[in-house]
Design a protein around this motif. Sequence first.
Motif, PDB file in Angstrom:
ATOM      1  N   PHE A  35      57.791  31.879  31.079  1.00 27.64           N
ATOM      2  CA  PHE A  35      58.571  30.878  30.362  1.00 27.64           C
ATOM      3  C   PHE A  35      58.477  31.194  28.869  1.00 27.64           C
ATOM      4  N   ILE A  36      59.622  31.384  28.229  1.00 30.18           N
ATOM      5  CA  ILE A  36      59.648  31.810  26.829  1.00 30.18           C
ATOM      6  C   ILE A  36      60.491  30.839  26.022  1.00 30.18           C
ATOM      7  N   GLY A  37      59.940  30.343  24.935  1.00 25.69           N
ATOM      8  CA  GLY A  37      60.696  29.446  24.069  1.00 25.69           C
ATOM      9  C   GLY A  37      61.580  30.201  23.094  1.00 25.69           C
ATOM     10  N   GLU A  91      63.454  23.649  17.253  1.00 23.62           N
ATOM     11  CA  GLU A  91      62.406  24.671  17.202  1.00 23.62           C
ATOM     12  C   GLU A  91      61.342  24.397  18.250  1.00 23.62           C
ATOM     13  N   ILE A  92      61.176  25.322  19.165  1.00 18.52           N
ATOM     14  CA  ILE A  92      60.110  25.219  20.160  1.00 18.52           C
ATOM     15  C   ILE A  92      58.855  25.878  19.617  1.00 18.52           C
ATOM     16  N   TYR A  93      57.720  25.235  19.866  1.00 21.57           N
ATOM     17  CA  TYR A  93      56.461  25.837  19.442  1.00 21.57           C
ATOM     18  C   TYR A  93      55.628  26.318  20.630  1.00 21.57           C
ATOM     19  N   GLY A  94      55.327  25.428  21.594  1.00 19.83           N
ATOM     20  CA  GLY A  94      54.447  25.810  22.686  1.00 19.83           C
ATOM     21  C   GLY A  94      54.981  25.420  24.032  1.00 19.83           C
ATOM     22  N   LEU A 145      55.090  30.423  24.960  1.00 15.65           N
ATOM     23  CA  LEU A 145      54.988  31.373  26.063  1.00 15.65           C
ATOM     24  C   LEU A 145      54.011  30.854  27.109  1.00 15.65           C
ATOM     25  N   ALA A 146      54.406  30.970  28.376  1.00 13.69           N
ATOM     26  CA  ALA A 146      53.522  30.635  29.497  1.00 13.69           C
ATOM     27  C   ALA A 146      53.886  31.548  30.662  1.00 13.69           C
ATOM     28  N   VAL A 147      52.882  31.854  31.489  1.00  9.01           N
ATOM     29  CA  VAL A 147      53.087  32.712  32.648  1.00  9.01           C
ATOM     30  C   VAL A 147      52.500  32.026  33.873  1.00  9.01           C
ATOM     31  N   LYS A 148      53.284  31.988  34.962  1.00 11.93           N
ATOM     32  CA  LYS A 148      52.811  31.482  36.238  1.00 11.93           C
ATOM     33  C   LYS A 148      53.252  32.449  37.328  1.00 11.93           C
ATOM     34  N   ASN A 149      52.288  33.084  37.977  1.00 12.94           N
ATOM     35  CA  ASN A 149      52.576  34.104  38.979  1.00 12.94           C
ATOM     36  C   ASN A 149      53.486  35.172  38.373  1.00 12.94           C
TER      37      ASN A 149
END
Length: 284
Positions: A233-235, A277-280, A225-229
């Motif tokens: 973004f989700i794996g 498999e996505i981790y980060g 998971l990441a957030v920009k503005n």
Amino acid sequence: MIPIDDCKLLISCCNHKGGLYLVQIIQQQYEIKKVLHVGCTGITKYGSSFVVISNSHGIFILDENLKVIKNKVLSTELDLHGIAIDNDKAYIVETKTNSIGIYDLKNDLERMDEIRFSPKNDDVSHVNDLYIVNDTLYVSMFSNPPRKKWTSFASYFPHITIRRGVILEYSLQERKVVKICHDKLFQPHSVLHHDNNLYYCVSGEFLVKRNEEDIFKGLGYTRGLAVKNHTMFIGQSESRHISKLLKKHTNVLLDCGIYVHDISTKLSSFIHIPSEEIYGILVI
């Protein structure tokens, strides 16, 4: 693809077909390049460099051009997961021993201390991810209080459906758990703090939550998971035990990849990643 600003992402993939991928999004198009050819879990930025964790190869430090400049092998028995950095110290989750090992980035990555959530050397809490804000450490784990023992990923998902997962708040200054921020979660991962809110995946439910609110539901196991503005973004990893999942879900997406999700409009695109498999996920 939904409208999105140009950006670059690092995507870590673990286990079979694992690796570290660079995704460049330019003018609504994307390119994918594999940077490391070993299974990777936690990723974070450290100055102009990047620190990447691999359960099979230990700690990697990559320069700004994503070239390996240092590698320290650690025991594969530790079952390394997430990483966070604070004051030149790397906090690395050692899931096998219910610990967060503290490593000195200025002194040859020597292990200098640890945070323990159980005295047992078996995985009884399944600690996985962490995020640091000032002197506060947020930690996700599958069970609190601990269960007898977690075994392999395949055996505990999705047969064990008891929602015992938590997000803990731990004070680095006081060296103790301050409180349980969120509980009764089914396999939480990917905790992060953004814009005064706590975001995290409830992987077993295919969800992303912001504090107590469900803000995204995918079609498979959400982790990374990441957030920009206003973009999230989700794996999503390839799901297992499909016949059991279809008893609850009307649709399961078999692909591994990342959702590009506009939090405001609630619209998403999906980028396939050639792994399982996505981790980060890290915006760089």
